[in-house]
Write a protein that holds these residues in place. Structure first.
Motif, PDB file in Angstrom:
ATOM      1  N   LEU A   1      31.986  16.625 -22.438  1.00  0.00           N
ATOM      2  CA  LEU A   1      32.528  16.248 -21.124  1.00  0.00           C
ATOM      3  C   LEU A   1      33.943  15.671 -21.180  1.00  0.00           C
ATOM      4  CD1 LEU A   1      31.597  15.919 -18.124  1.00  0.00           C
ATOM      5  CD2 LEU A   1      30.760  13.635 -18.750  1.00  0.00           C
TER       6      LEU A   1
ATOM      7  N   PRO B   1      35.798  14.256 -17.834  1.00  0.00           N
ATOM      8  CA  PRO B   1      35.513  14.172 -16.398  1.00  0.00           C
ATOM      9  C   PRO B   1      36.510  14.896 -15.504  1.00  0.00           C
ATOM     10  CG  PRO B   1      35.018  12.092 -17.424  1.00  0.00           C
ATOM     11  CD  PRO B   1      35.677  12.944 -18.497  1.00  0.00           C
ATOM     12  N   GLU B   2      37.791  14.917 -15.885  1.00  0.00           N
ATOM     13  CA  GLU B   2      38.786  15.577 -15.036  1.00  0.00           C
ATOM     14  C   GLU B   2      38.698  17.100 -15.124  1.00  0.00           C
ATOM     15  OE1 GLU B   2      39.487  13.158 -17.240  1.00  0.00           O
ATOM     16  OE2 GLU B   2      40.975  11.752 -16.442  1.00  0.00           O
TER      17      GLU B   2
ATOM     18  N   PRO C   1      33.400  18.049 -14.706  1.00  0.00           N
ATOM     19  CA  PRO C   1      32.414  17.050 -14.283  1.00  0.00           C
ATOM     20  C   PRO C   1      31.058  17.666 -13.921  1.00  0.00           C
ATOM     21  CG  PRO C   1      34.093  17.367 -12.577  1.00  0.00           C
ATOM     22  CD  PRO C   1      34.561  18.093 -13.802  1.00  0.00           C
ATOM     23  N   ASP C   2      31.063  18.954 -13.536  1.00  0.00           N
ATOM     24  CA  ASP C   2      29.806  19.620 -13.159  1.00  0.00           C
ATOM     25  C   ASP C   2      28.894  19.892 -14.360  1.00  0.00           C
ATOM     26  OD1 ASP C   2      31.924  21.384 -13.921  1.00  0.00           O
ATOM     27  OD2 ASP C   2      30.727  23.097 -13.251  1.00  0.00           O
TER      28      ASP C   2
ATOM     29  N   THR D   1      27.638  17.957 -16.338  1.00  0.00           N
ATOM     30  CA  THR D   1      26.590  16.935 -16.515  1.00  0.00           C
ATOM     31  C   THR D   1      25.228  17.469 -16.043  1.00  0.00           C
ATOM     32  OG1 THR D   1      27.175  15.959 -14.396  1.00  0.00           O
ATOM     33  CG2 THR D   1      28.145  14.940 -16.363  1.00  0.00           C
TER      34      THR D   1
ATOM     35  N   SER E   1      43.481  15.752 -10.460  1.00  0.00           N
ATOM     36  CA  SER E   1      42.143  15.773 -11.032  1.00  0.00           C
ATOM     37  C   SER E   1      41.077  15.867  -9.936  1.00  0.00           C
ATOM     38  CB  SER E   1      41.966  14.479 -11.835  1.00  0.00           C
ATOM     39  OG  SER E   1      40.644  14.094 -11.842  1.00  0.00           O
TER      40      SER E   1
ATOM     41  N   ILE F   1      38.370  14.464  -9.901  1.00  0.00           N
ATOM     42  CA  ILE F   1      37.643  13.190  -9.744  1.00  0.00           C
ATOM     43  C   ILE F   1      38.573  12.067  -9.258  1.00  0.00           C
ATOM     44  CG2 ILE F   1      35.828  13.716 -11.428  1.00  0.00           C
ATOM     45  CD1 ILE F   1      37.550  11.681 -13.279  1.00  0.00           C
TER      46      ILE F   1
ATOM     47  N   ASN G   1      33.474   8.844 -19.365  1.00  0.00           N
ATOM     48  CA  ASN G   1      32.260   9.658 -19.169  1.00  0.00           C
ATOM     49  C   ASN G   1      31.156   8.813 -18.529  1.00  0.00           C
ATOM     50  OD1 ASN G   1      33.449  11.884 -20.297  1.00  0.00           O
ATOM     51  ND2 ASN G   1      32.322  11.820 -22.226  1.00  0.00           N
TER      52      ASN G   1
ATOM     53  N   LEU H   1      31.773   8.212 -14.840  1.00  0.00           N
ATOM     54  CA  LEU H   1      31.409   9.379 -14.025  1.00  0.00           C
ATOM     55  C   LEU H   1      29.888   9.445 -13.862  1.00  0.00           C
ATOM     56  CD1 LEU H   1      32.273  12.085 -12.622  1.00  0.00           C
ATOM     57  CD2 LEU H   1      31.764  13.200 -14.803  1.00  0.00           C
TER      58      LEU H   1
ATOM     59  N   GLN I   1      27.650   9.625 -10.513  1.00  0.00           N
ATOM     60  CA  GLN I   1      26.745  10.769 -10.258  1.00  0.00           C
ATOM     61  C   GLN I   1      25.276  10.341 -10.228  1.00  0.00           C
ATOM     62  OE1 GLN I   1      27.798  13.573 -13.381  1.00  0.00           O
ATOM     63  NE2 GLN I   1      29.326  14.576 -12.091  1.00  0.00           N
TER      64      GLN I   1
END
Ligand SMILES: NC(=O)C1=CN([C@@H]2O[C@H](COP(=O)(O)OP(=O)(O)OC[C@H]3O[C@@H](n4cnc5c(N)ncnc54)[C@H](OP(=O)(O)O)[C@@H]3O)[C@@H](O)[C@H]2O)C=CC1
Ligand SMILES: N[C@@H](CC(=O)OP(=O)(O)O)C(=O)O
Length: 360
Positions: A119, A121-122, A125-126, A128, A268, A270, A339, A342, A346
């Motif tokens: 991962l 995040p920028e 992120p999907d 995960t 980004s 996020i 991470n 995020l 989520q």
């Protein structure tokens, strides 16, 4: 965040990356350090004795006298960060996930496992969503990893180009800092006034990890991106910050100005989540021909920004440039903390006690 801080354990808290975790988590708005864990060599000692502290600021006073504990499946925390040596991380992280702990790992062992997110995040992120396929999920446990430190710099710099023009081939040459080898690391007689043109396993990781990170999630699986990458990795006498000389073949033609604009205007996905460790912007693009430099720019964005410079035409591929990443912050502990932030947003990270009560 309007809820009590999550209580975290740091596995490998005494090592070079473990110490960065301690620094970054000492005043974190969402997390508090509850457990410092390391090997039997360190267990039972106060942290200031067990860790050979290499930070430039003093050990945070709230942990200096805290006792280091051995690693077990009964750690008093909501989730763990792992800065464990890769020689032991695979098995220990597996056991903790099985025991119901979320494991946010910096080690290489589980990165390429099909059901483990690799991962940034920028960027992805999907990914995960892969957590749902992990066998430990029903008990509350899971593993999420962050990439190799050089991979992070490369992928952050490539991503806007992948999105805007497509990328088919990449050649990258790295100049990697000494801190990447941990403490005590490379012997001084090898490192001083010298360059070592080999870092074990690094070139293979740089060729494969980006393809997973830049891959698409299809029916709950990652389809790796079809990008060919060739890497050459070198150790140089720099303390912090890996510099990377990157040449890129684009899928569709673009001018240097278009490439610069894609990097400069990248926003980004996020950016609106207000994660405490996320830099804004992710990418800092320099026009000065002698920037970025590790000593001057590795700390930008508190070590989380990736700097880019010398964007120019490439005589073999289409475009070439230089990128700089702070290897022990963005490339290691800081990447793992982001991470975890995020995963909080989520809904994957929660107080563990509430999960155990719900199960009973
Ligand atoms: N340095 C860097 O820039 C980067 C490092 N990494 C990765 O992060 C991880 C840590 O690296 P680094 O901090 O440099 O390594 P160090 O060697 O400095 O630290 C290793 C840590 O693991 C602990 N450990 C070792 N053996 C055991 C064991 N049998 N049981 C429990 N704990 C154990 C050590 O505890 P003790 O002190 O008690 O021996 C120490 O806390 C590695 O997987 C590395 O590949 C990833 C990206 C960048
Ligand atoms: N090999 C990296 C550090 C590292 O430990 O990477 P990885 O986590 O991918 O093994 C460096 O030397 O700079």
């Amino acid at each position: 965040m309007d809820q009590p801080k999550l209580r975290v354990g740091i596995l490998g808290a005494t090592g070079a990356v473990g110490q960065k975790f301690v620094e970054l988590l000492a005043d974190h708005p969402w997390f508090e350090i509850s457990v410092l864990a390391a090997s039997d060599r360190s267990a039972g000692k106060p942290y200031r004795e067990a860790a050979h502290w290499i930070g430039t600021r003093p050990i945070p006073p709230q942990v200096a006298d805290q006792e280091v504990v051995p690693i077990s499946t009964e750690l008093d925390c909501d989730f763990v960060f792992s800065g464990l040596s890769a020689s032991v991380a695979g098995e220990i992280e597996h056991q903790l996930a099985e025991a119901g702990y979320p494991v946010i790992s910096n080690a290489r062992n589980h990165r390429m496992r099909e059901d483990v997110p690799l991962l940034i995040p920028e960027i992805n992120p999907d990914h995960t969503a892969l957590i749902e396929r992990q066998p430990w999920r029903a008990r509350g446990g899971f593993i999420v990893t962050n990439p190799n430190c050089s991979t992070v710099g490369l992928v952050c710099a490539l991503y806007p180009l992948v999105k805007t023009f497509g990328v088919t081939q990449v050649h990258v040459t790295t100049l990697q800092a000494l801190s990447g080898a941990g403490y005590p690391g490379v012997p001084s007689l090898d490192a001083t006034a010298n360059v070592i043109p080999f870092i074990g396993g690094e070139e293979e990781k740089m060729a494969t990890e980006p393809r997973k990170i830049l891959g698409k999630l299809v029916d709950g699986r990652v389809e790796p991106a079809a990008i060919q990458i060739s890497a050459q990795c070198n150790r140089v006498p720099v303390l912090e910050g890996h510099l990377e000389c990157i040449s890129v073949k684009l899928a569709r033609a673009a001018s240097v100005e278009e490439v610069r604009a894609a990097l400069q205007t990248f926003r980004s996905p996020i950016a609106d989540l207000q994660l405490p460790t996320a830099p804004d912007p992710l990418l800092q693009v320099f026009d000065e021909p002698h920037f970025p430099q590790p000593r001057r720019h590795a700390e930008l964005g508190r070590g989380m920004t990736v700097s880019i410079g010398r964007i120019r035409p490439c005589e073999v591929f289409d475009v070439k440039f230089v990128a700089l990443v702070h290897n022990t912050i963005r490339g290691a502990a800081g990447g793992a903390v982001l991470n975890a932030e995020l995963l909080v947003r989520q809904g994957y990270l929660k107080p563990r006690r509430s999960l155990i009560v719900a199960e009973a």
